[in-house]
Design a protein around this motif. Structure first.
Motif, PDB file in Angstrom:
ATOM      1  N   UNK A   8       0.860  -1.179   0.000  1.00 33.19           N
ATOM      2  CA  UNK A   8       0.000   0.000   0.000  1.00 33.19           C
ATOM      3  C   UNK A   8       0.895   1.226   0.000  1.00 33.19           C
ATOM      4  N   UNK A   9       0.309   2.367  -0.224  1.00 31.62           N
ATOM      5  CA  UNK A   9       1.091   3.590  -0.173  1.00 31.62           C
ATOM      6  C   UNK A   9       0.324   4.782  -0.673  1.00 31.62           C
ATOM      7  N   UNK A  10       1.078   5.821  -0.942  1.00 23.64           N
ATOM      8  CA  UNK A  10       0.492   7.048  -1.472  1.00 23.64           C
ATOM      9  C   UNK A  10       1.400   7.566  -2.573  1.00 23.64           C
ATOM     10  N   UNK A  11       0.844   8.417  -3.416  1.00 21.40           N
ATOM     11  CA  UNK A  11       1.643   8.999  -4.490  1.00 21.40           C
ATOM     12  C   UNK A  11       1.294  10.458  -4.645  1.00 21.40           C
ATOM     13  N   UNK A  12       2.277  11.203  -5.144  1.00 21.44           N
ATOM     14  CA  UNK A  12       2.084  12.622  -5.424  1.00 21.44           C
ATOM     15  C   UNK A  12       2.678  12.921  -6.793  1.00 21.44           C
ATOM     16  N   UNK A  13       2.031  13.815  -7.510  1.00 19.05           N
ATOM     17  CA  UNK A  13       2.532  14.228  -8.812  1.00 19.05           C
ATOM     18  C   UNK A  13       3.674  15.222  -8.615  1.00 19.05           C
ATOM     19  N   UNK A  14       4.809  14.958  -9.260  1.00 21.92           N
ATOM     20  CA  UNK A  14       5.918  15.904  -9.298  1.00 21.92           C
ATOM     21  C   UNK A  14       5.642  16.895 -10.421  1.00 21.92           C
ATOM     22  N   UNK A  15       5.193  16.369 -11.539  1.00 23.80           N
ATOM     23  CA  UNK A  15       4.701  17.177 -12.655  1.00 23.80           C
ATOM     24  C   UNK A  15       3.660  16.339 -13.383  1.00 23.80           C
ATOM     25  N   UNK A  16       3.246  16.775 -14.527  1.00 28.72           N
ATOM     26  CA  UNK A  16       2.151  16.106 -15.232  1.00 28.72           C
ATOM     27  C   UNK A  16       2.441  14.651 -15.597  1.00 28.72           C
ATOM     28  N   UNK A  17       3.695  14.307 -15.800  1.00 28.07           N
ATOM     29  CA  UNK A  17       4.058  12.959 -16.240  1.00 28.07           C
ATOM     30  C   UNK A  17       4.915  12.173 -15.246  1.00 28.07           C
ATOM     31  N   UNK A  42       5.429  10.900 -11.155  1.00 28.48           N
ATOM     32  CA  UNK A  42       4.863  10.762  -9.813  1.00 28.48           C
ATOM     33  C   UNK A  42       5.884  10.110  -8.893  1.00 28.48           C
ATOM     34  N   UNK A  43       5.774  10.459  -7.620  1.00 28.62           N
ATOM     35  CA  UNK A  43       6.609   9.862  -6.588  1.00 28.62           C
ATOM     36  C   UNK A  43       5.690   8.986  -5.743  1.00 28.62           C
ATOM     37  N   UNK A  44       6.058   7.710  -5.590  1.00 30.23           N
ATOM     38  CA  UNK A  44       5.224   6.749  -4.878  1.00 30.23           C
ATOM     39  C   UNK A  44       5.970   6.284  -3.634  1.00 30.23           C
ATOM     40  N   UNK A  45       5.331   6.422  -2.474  1.00 29.70           N
ATOM     41  CA  UNK A  45       5.863   5.884  -1.223  1.00 29.70           C
ATOM     42  C   UNK A  45       5.115   4.595  -0.942  1.00 29.70           C
ATOM     43  N   UNK A  46       5.869   3.485  -0.894  1.00 31.69           N
ATOM     44  CA  UNK A  46       5.281   2.151  -0.825  1.00 31.69           C
ATOM     45  C   UNK A  46       5.648   1.469   0.488  1.00 31.69           C
ATOM     46  N   UNK A  47       4.668   0.820   1.082  1.00 34.36           N
ATOM     47  CA  UNK A  47       4.888  -0.027   2.253  1.00 34.36           C
ATOM     48  C   UNK A  47       4.584  -1.456   1.835  1.00 34.36           C
ATOM     49  N   UNK A  48       5.646  -2.292   1.771  1.00 34.47           N
ATOM     50  CA  UNK A  48       5.481  -3.685   1.403  1.00 34.47           C
ATOM     51  C   UNK A  48       4.932  -4.463   2.600  1.00 34.47           C
ATOM     52  N   UNK A  95       7.343  -7.848   2.804  1.00 27.48           N
ATOM     53  CA  UNK A  95       8.692  -7.712   3.359  1.00 27.48           C
ATOM     54  C   UNK A  95       8.752  -6.846   4.612  1.00 27.48           C
ATOM     55  N   UNK A  96       7.696  -6.059   4.834  1.00 28.64           N
ATOM     56  CA  UNK A  96       7.701  -5.154   5.975  1.00 28.64           C
ATOM     57  C   UNK A  96       8.654  -3.986   5.789  1.00 28.64           C
ATOM     58  N   UNK A  97       8.839  -3.561   4.538  1.00 30.38           N
ATOM     59  CA  UNK A  97       9.776  -2.478   4.244  1.00 30.38           C
ATOM     60  C   UNK A  97       9.055  -1.309   3.588  1.00 30.38           C
ATOM     61  N   UNK A  98       9.740  -0.164   3.606  1.00 32.56           N
ATOM     62  CA  UNK A  98       9.247   1.031   2.918  1.00 32.56           C
ATOM     63  C   UNK A  98      10.178   1.339   1.762  1.00 32.56           C
ATOM     64  N   UNK A  99       9.621   1.889   0.699  1.00 30.98           N
ATOM     65  CA  UNK A  99      10.439   2.255  -0.463  1.00 30.98           C
ATOM     66  C   UNK A  99       9.833   3.483  -1.127  1.00 30.98           C
ATOM     67  N   UNK A 100      10.659   4.189  -1.839  1.00 32.80           N
ATOM     68  CA  UNK A 100      10.200   5.327  -2.652  1.00 32.80           C
ATOM     69  C   UNK A 100      10.523   4.993  -4.097  1.00 32.80           C
ATOM     70  N   UNK A 101       9.548   5.216  -4.975  1.00 33.11           N
ATOM     71  CA  UNK A 101       9.677   4.906  -6.394  1.00 33.11           C
ATOM     72  C   UNK A 101       9.236   6.127  -7.190  1.00 33.11           C
ATOM     73  N   UNK A 102      10.002   6.468  -8.212  1.00 30.01           N
ATOM     74  CA  UNK A 102       9.603   7.522  -9.148  1.00 30.01           C
ATOM     75  C   UNK A 102       9.129   6.848 -10.421  1.00 30.01           C
ATOM     76  N   UNK A 103       7.949   7.245 -10.875  1.00 27.77           N
ATOM     77  CA  UNK A 103       7.367   6.655 -12.086  1.00 27.77           C
ATOM     78  C   UNK A 103       7.072   7.744 -13.102  1.00 27.77           C
ATOM     79  N   UNK A 104       7.420   7.453 -14.343  1.00 31.17           N
ATOM     80  CA  UNK A 104       7.218   8.388 -15.434  1.00 31.17           C
ATOM     81  C   UNK A 104       6.231   7.804 -16.437  1.00 31.17           C
TER      82      UNK A 104
END
Length: 120
Positions: free
Chosen positions: A67-76, A78-84, A87-96
């Protein structure tokens, strides 16, 4: 022989057009410039982006994996903060959003993956 090839092409075209008329394709409210909606990875994992919230589930048992949340950096982008949850871990992912149906992502550790929009 050429007659059969022409018939096969004609039949394929007719089936394609019938599929369009039967309601296949993007659902209501589809925005090709947004990541909102459902996405699939090559392993059959489904991700859903909805109003700033993110979740990932298996397609076979619908088990919630992350689960997690995402925010738009710009129109294309997004930055996604993920809680696995696995695995019980947190990660940050940038998606274009590189196309209306393709999302390329890079994790903070450098891992890269792509998602394909699931058109309903």
């Amino acid at each position: 022989m050429r007659h059969w090839i022409k018939l096969a092409i004609l039949a394929a075209t007719a089936l394609g057009l019938a599929g369009c008329q039967a309601g296949y394709g993007p659902g209501p409210g589809y925005d090709p410039n947004s990541i909102e909606g459902e996405w699939l990875d090559p392993n059959g994992i489904q991700s859903r982006f909805t109003a700033g919230r993110f979740e990932t589930r298996t397609t076979d048992t619908n088990t919630l994996l992350a689960t997690g949340k995402y925010t738009y950096v710009n129109r294309r982008l997004v930055q996604v903060d993920i809680r696995s949850l696995v695995r019980g871990t947190n990660a940050r992912v940038n998606c274009s959003l590189v196309s209306p149906t393709r999302l390329n992502c890079t994790s903070s550790s450098g891992d890269q993956f792509s998602l394909t929009r699931r058109l309903v």
